[in-house]
Design an enzyme around this catalytic site. Structure first.
Site, PDB file in Angstrom:
ATOM      1  N   SER A 141       2.750  59.438   4.080  1.00 36.98           N
ATOM      2  CA  SER A 141       2.635  58.077   4.890  1.00 36.98           C
ATOM      3  C   SER A 141       3.720  57.241   4.651  1.00 36.98           C
ATOM      4  O   SER A 141       3.923  56.068   5.515  1.00 36.98           O
ATOM      5  CB  SER A 141       1.494  57.457   4.572  1.00 36.98           C
ATOM      6  N   LYS A 144       1.744  51.779  -0.858  1.00 33.52           N
ATOM      7  CA  LYS A 144       2.175  51.189   0.755  1.00 33.52           C
ATOM      8  C   LYS A 144       3.293  50.319   0.509  1.00 33.52           C
ATOM      9  O   LYS A 144       3.683  49.741  -0.779  1.00 33.52           O
ATOM     10  CB  LYS A 144       1.131  50.954   1.571  1.00 33.52           C
TER      11      LYS A 144
END
Length: 278
Positions: free
Chosen positions: A42, A119
């Protein structure tokens, strides 16, 4: 002292040494740095599957999330951070807390599942975030984008999970080149980083997210292959992340393995030792 009592004393000293070492390691991990192994794609290309890094826990101060969780399902051990440091939980506060900066790569606890995520911090408290036609908008202004060619990797199983990458040039056969469009995104404040795009999909066209006070908005750099704040927690996403759920900032990759295990030294990526995270 008899041989038997001497042996018993030696065993006791060994046990004490192990316990002390575990306590010291636990305190070190709680207060300073936590190891983190990248399990998914990701955050490509900033972080690759198999990157091993240490998370700087001093960057944002301490909360209940700073304590480690210990989950060993095979032997029935499931100790959550809140079980150890639950006394710090509440009112979304931190001890010696300092505010994260937009563009930081952050490890945090999922607000519902407690799973550790990594993230990029996109939205600060009070920000209005939207994605329009694949372009990030912050407070009504589109971020600057610069084309940077393609990100290429082999179509093959990656990491311990053995998942295949998603490709913009799909369908791609085993061992062929899997490509994604690459751009350099510049956030307000000047942080530049690479983002990848695969396809035109739902998360490229969102409504406006108003980030609440005391919360943050996160996105993966591999924009079309990331479960992040664009998807609400009720739909299985991350949603807005409370300040107290931040664990620390990722600053540097220590080493990286392209194989199924970090112990397979012959699969280590030679160009990623002590690589800074931008």
């Amino acid at each position: 002292m008899t041989a038997k009592s001497h042996a018993g004393h030696s065993i006791l000293e060994t046990i004490k040494t192990i316990v002390y070492a575990l306590l010291i390691a636990g305190v070190f991990r709680t207060l300073f740095f936590q190891p983190f192994w990248i399990p998914s794609g990701s955050m490509k290309e900033t972080l690759l599957i198999g990157d091993f890094l240490f998370v700087n826990k001093m960057a944002y101060g301490y909360s209940y999330a700073s304590c480690p969780s210990v989950r060993l399902g095979s032997i029935g051990i499931d100790v959550d951070a809140s079980d150890i440091c639950g006394f710090l939980d509440g009112e979304n506060t931190r001890i010696l807390g300092s505010e994260p900066e937009r563009g930081d790569v952050v490890v945090f606890r999922h607000p519902v599942t407690g799973t550790d995520f990594i993230k990029r911090l996109i939205g600060l408290p009070g920000d209005r975030i939207q994605v329009t036609n694949g372009v990030l908008q912050i407070n009504g202004t589109a971020v600057a984008l610069q084309d940077a060619g393609d990100f290429e990797e082999l179509m093959e199983r990656q990491g311990p999970i053995g998942s295949y990458p998603r490709c913009e040039n799909a369908p791609v056969g085993e061992g062929a080149t899997c490509a994604k469009s690459r751009q350099i995104e510049t956030l307000p404040g000047g942080v530049e980083h690479v983002i990848l795009n695969i396809a035109n999909q739902g998360m490229d066209h969102t409504g406006v997210y108003q980030v609440p006070e005391g919360h943050y908005f996160f996105m993966g750099d591999n924009r079309d292959n990331s479960s992040d704040s664009r998807l609400p927690q009720s739909a299985g996403g991350v949603g807005f992340v409370p300040f107290e759920n931040l664990i620390g900032r990722a600053d540097r990759i220590m080493f990286s393995s392209a194989g199924r295990s970090m112990l397979y030294f012959w699969t280590w990526r030679g160009d990623r030792f002590f690589k800074g995270i931008e």
